[in-house]
Design a protein around this motif. Structure first.
Motif, mmCIF file in Angstrom:
data_model
loop_
_atom_site.group_PDB
_atom_site.id
_atom_site.type_symbol
_atom_site.label_atom_id
_atom_site.label_comp_id
_atom_site.label_asym_id
_atom_site.label_seq_id
_atom_site.Cartn_x
_atom_site.Cartn_y
_atom_site.Cartn_z
ATOM 1 N N ASP A 236 -5.939 14.521 -12.598
ATOM 2 C CA ASP A 236 -7.245 14.928 -13.116
ATOM 3 C C ASP A 236 -8.395 14.222 -12.418
ATOM 4 O OD1 ASP A 236 -6.796 12.394 -14.037
ATOM 5 O OD2 ASP A 236 -6.943 12.894 -16.174
ATOM 6 N N GLY A 237 -8.100 13.566 -11.281
ATOM 7 C CA GLY A 237 -9.152 12.909 -10.530
ATOM 8 C C GLY A 237 -9.400 11.470 -10.914
ATOM 9 N N VAL A 238 -8.791 10.992 -12.011
ATOM 10 C CA VAL A 238 -8.960 9.604 -12.436
ATOM 11 C C VAL A 238 -8.044 8.712 -11.600
ATOM 12 C CG1 VAL A 238 -8.770 7.971 -14.352
ATOM 13 C CG2 VAL A 238 -9.546 10.315 -14.769
ATOM 14 N N LYS A 239 -8.637 7.717 -10.944
ATOM 15 C CA LYS A 239 -7.853 6.844 -10.079
ATOM 16 C C LYS A 239 -6.935 5.957 -10.909
ATOM 17 C CE LYS A 239 -8.189 3.345 -6.441
ATOM 18 N NZ LYS A 239 -9.105 2.495 -5.640
ATOM 19 N N GLN A 240 -5.712 5.841 -10.468
ATOM 20 C CA GLN A 240 -4.733 5.014 -11.168
ATOM 21 C C GLN A 240 -4.467 3.760 -10.342
ATOM 22 O OE1 GLN A 240 -1.803 7.388 -12.858
ATOM 23 N NE2 GLN A 240 -0.805 5.767 -14.004
ATOM 24 N N ASP A 241 -4.666 2.613 -10.974
ATOM 25 C CA ASP A 241 -4.449 1.341 -10.288
ATOM 26 C C ASP A 241 -3.026 0.853 -10.557
ATOM 27 O OD1 ASP A 241 -7.048 1.173 -9.241
ATOM 28 O OD2 ASP A 241 -7.813 0.324 -11.113
ATOM 29 N N TRP A 242 -2.374 0.407 -9.498
ATOM 30 C CA TRP A 242 -1.026 -0.136 -9.608
ATOM 31 C C TRP A 242 -1.068 -1.607 -9.209
ATOM 32 C CZ3 TRP A 242 2.183 3.284 -11.809
ATOM 33 C CH2 TRP A 242 1.928 4.647 -11.641
ATOM 34 N N LEU A 243 -0.619 -2.484 -10.097
ATOM 35 C CA LEU A 243 -0.590 -3.914 -9.820
ATOM 36 C C LEU A 243 0.832 -4.296 -9.397
ATOM 37 C CD1 LEU A 243 -1.845 -6.707 -9.755
ATOM 38 C CD2 LEU A 243 -1.374 -6.920 -12.218
ATOM 39 N N ILE A 244 1.011 -4.528 -8.096
ATOM 40 C CA ILE A 244 2.322 -4.906 -7.569
ATOM 41 C C ILE A 244 2.477 -6.411 -7.739
ATOM 42 C CG2 ILE A 244 3.884 -4.714 -5.627
ATOM 43 C CD1 ILE A 244 2.765 -2.038 -6.718
ATOM 44 N N GLU A 245 3.413 -6.808 -8.573
ATOM 45 C CA GLU A 245 3.497 -8.196 -9.024
ATOM 46 C C GLU A 245 4.334 -9.084 -8.109
ATOM 47 O OE1 GLU A 245 2.422 -11.315 -11.268
ATOM 48 O OE2 GLU A 245 1.789 -9.271 -11.733
ATOM 49 N N ASP A 246 5.531 -8.637 -7.758
ATOM 50 C CA ASP A 246 6.437 -9.529 -7.031
ATOM 51 C C ASP A 246 7.595 -8.740 -6.427
ATOM 52 O OD1 ASP A 246 7.551 -11.813 -6.014
ATOM 53 O OD2 ASP A 246 7.753 -12.850 -7.938
ATOM 54 N N GLN B 258 -0.486 -1.488 -16.784
ATOM 55 C CA GLN B 258 -1.658 -1.713 -17.611
ATOM 56 C C GLN B 258 -1.300 -1.529 -19.080
ATOM 57 O OE1 GLN B 258 -4.670 0.937 -16.200
ATOM 58 N NE2 GLN B 258 -4.760 0.027 -14.161
ATOM 59 N N GLU B 259 -2.216 -1.930 -19.943
ATOM 60 C CA GLU B 259 -1.932 -1.843 -21.376
ATOM 61 C C GLU B 259 -1.710 -0.406 -21.813
ATOM 62 O OE1 GLU B 259 -3.927 -3.090 -25.695
ATOM 63 O OE2 GLU B 259 -4.940 -3.571 -23.799
ATOM 64 N N LYS B 260 -2.491 0.511 -21.237
ATOM 65 C CA LYS B 260 -2.336 1.933 -21.547
ATOM 66 C C LYS B 260 -2.436 2.715 -20.249
ATOM 67 C CE LYS B 260 -4.320 1.675 -26.213
ATOM 68 N NZ LYS B 260 -3.096 2.040 -26.957
ATOM 69 N N ALA B 261 -1.701 3.807 -20.147
ATOM 70 C CA ALA B 261 -1.744 4.615 -18.927
ATOM 71 C C ALA B 261 -1.195 6.004 -19.225
ATOM 72 C CB ALA B 261 -0.941 3.959 -17.804
ATOM 73 N N PHE B 262 -1.536 6.919 -18.326
ATOM 74 C CA PHE B 262 -1.018 8.284 -18.396
ATOM 75 C C PHE B 262 -0.179 8.535 -17.153
ATOM 76 C CE2 PHE B 262 -1.249 12.723 -17.111
ATOM 77 C CZ PHE B 262 -0.831 13.373 -18.263
ATOM 78 N N PHE B 263 1.036 9.024 -17.342
ATOM 79 C CA PHE B 263 1.926 9.315 -16.228
ATOM 80 C C PHE B 263 2.194 10.819 -16.184
ATOM 81 C CE2 PHE B 263 3.294 4.971 -17.532
ATOM 82 C CZ PHE B 263 2.855 4.304 -16.396
ATOM 83 N N ALA B 264 2.013 11.399 -15.000
ATOM 84 C CA ALA B 264 2.329 12.816 -14.796
ATOM 85 C C ALA B 264 3.682 12.901 -14.102
ATOM 86 C CB ALA B 264 1.248 13.480 -13.954
ATOM 87 N N GLU C 8 0.831 -1.205 0.000
ATOM 88 C CA GLU C 8 0.000 0.000 0.000
ATOM 89 C C GLU C 8 0.865 1.255 0.000
ATOM 90 O OE1 GLU C 8 -3.239 0.024 -0.469
ATOM 91 O OE2 GLU C 8 -3.031 -2.158 -0.677
ATOM 92 N N GLY C 9 1.989 1.192 0.697
ATOM 93 C CA GLY C 9 2.900 2.334 0.704
ATOM 94 C C GLY C 9 3.496 2.591 -0.661
ATOM 95 N N LEU C 10 3.854 1.513 -1.389
ATOM 96 C CA LEU C 10 4.410 1.694 -2.731
ATOM 97 C C LEU C 10 3.357 2.285 -3.668
ATOM 98 C CD1 LEU C 10 6.633 1.404 -4.814
ATOM 99 C CD2 LEU C 10 5.970 -0.989 -5.125
ATOM 100 N N LYS C 11 2.120 1.825 -3.549
ATOM 101 C CA LYS C 11 1.052 2.400 -4.382
ATOM 102 C C LYS C 11 0.903 3.896 -4.101
ATOM 103 C CE LYS C 11 -1.671 -1.846 -4.851
ATOM 104 N NZ LYS C 11 -2.975 -2.506 -4.562
ATOM 105 N N ARG C 12 0.968 4.257 -2.836
ATOM 106 C CA ARG C 12 0.865 5.681 -2.478
ATOM 107 C C ARG C 12 2.012 6.476 -3.095
ATOM 108 N NH1 ARG C 12 3.689 8.449 1.123
ATOM 109 N NH2 ARG C 12 4.500 6.576 2.166
ATOM 110 N N LEU C 13 3.215 5.956 -2.984
ATOM 111 C CA LEU C 13 4.387 6.667 -3.482
ATOM 112 C C LEU C 13 4.393 6.759 -5.010
ATOM 113 C CD1 LEU C 13 6.905 5.060 -0.997
ATOM 114 C CD2 LEU C 13 6.424 7.516 -1.157
ATOM 115 N N LEU C 14 3.941 5.700 -5.687
ATOM 116 C CA LEU C 14 3.864 5.743 -7.143
ATOM 117 C C LEU C 14 2.852 6.790 -7.594
ATOM 118 C CD1 LEU C 14 3.993 1.943 -8.065
ATOM 119 C CD2 LEU C 14 5.793 3.643 -8.420
ATOM 120 N N THR C 15 1.735 6.881 -6.858
ATOM 121 C CA THR C 15 0.725 7.881 -7.191
ATOM 122 C C THR C 15 1.263 9.283 -6.949
ATOM 123 O OG1 THR C 15 -1.076 6.348 -6.673
ATOM 124 C CG2 THR C 15 -1.604 8.701 -6.676
#
Length: 245
Positions: A151-161, A198-204, A137-144
């Protein structure tokens, strides 16, 4: 006197029955070993996914990059960073940090997304965990915070391994993929995670950074250019099977 092939086979058959020869094994030992192995396998099954790990890599052109306000380090200098680490160590103990390895492909070659500051400093996205914070959860927070869109669109992060563990034994720059034997209280534990994009994503990207895609062959054995952690990623990632989408 030399033995014929028939005599050799007969002698080998006799050894197998009496438990002599090398390896020393008879039918009872073999049966016991098979039973032990079967019991172990049933108690500790190895999932097929753990043996053959498949990671999908999408083209770099699938991703869109924008900018956002600069993201500055907490400390103005390296001495200040280690002084803060020393102060926090006395209050809350060893620092825990996490970093994400984000992969894409270009021209059929895997690339790692790195944050570049200036001309010579590269880092993986991530940072320090809060006291008691879960690593994933901390890594997801830091990546975000680092690359998430605004722009308010939630970004999902899939932590694999988990692909690496590094320890800092002292309040100094060197980090190692092990705890030195004379160290009982390491000052920082850094854990690296593979992130399935994900297959497509936007990174700020913060304005004071550039997001670059570095091929694995450029990182390999290049600690002078990228440091020991990033330059070790080709070895850490070689156990995965990449599927180029």
């Amino acid at each position: 006197m030399a033995m014929t092939s028939t005599q050799v086979k007969q002698q080998q058959s006799g050894m197998a029955g009496t438990g002599t020869g090398w390896p020393r094994r008879n039918s009872q030992n073999a049966a016991a070993a098979a039973t032990t192995t079967s019991a172990f396998d049933s108690k500790y099954p190895v999932p097929a996914a753990a043996i053959n790990r498949i990671i999908n890599l999408y083209p770099l052109t699938n991703y869109t990059f924008g900018t956002k306000e600069p993201l500055f380090e907490k400390d103005p200098s390296v001495p200040a960073r280690f002084q803060r680490m020393r102060d926090e160590f006395e209050r809350i103990g060893m620092r825990r940090s996490v970093e994400g390895v984000l992969l894409v492909h270009e021209h059929g070659l895997p690339h790692v997304l790195l944050l570049q500051l200036g001309t010579t400093f590269f880092k993986l996205p991530g940072g320090e965990l809060n006291p008691g914070e879960d690593e994933v959860e901390g890594l997801k927070r830091l990546l975000t915070e680092t690359l998430g869109r605004q722009d308010g669109v939630k970004q999902d992060w899939l932590i694999e391994d988990i692909i690496g563990n590094w320890w800092r034994p002292n309040f100094e720059p060197p980090q190692y993929p092990y705890i030195p034997p004379h160290i009982t209280k390491p000052k920082e534990h850094k854990r690296l995670f593979l992130v399935q994009l994900q297959e497509k994503a936007f990174f700020a990207v913060p304005k004071n950074y550039k997001l670059v895609a570095a091929p694995l062959f450029e990182l390999y054995d290049n600690s002078q250019g990228y440091g020991p952690i990033i330059s070790s990623l080709p070895q850490a990632l070689c156990r995965f099977q990449f599927i180029y989408m």
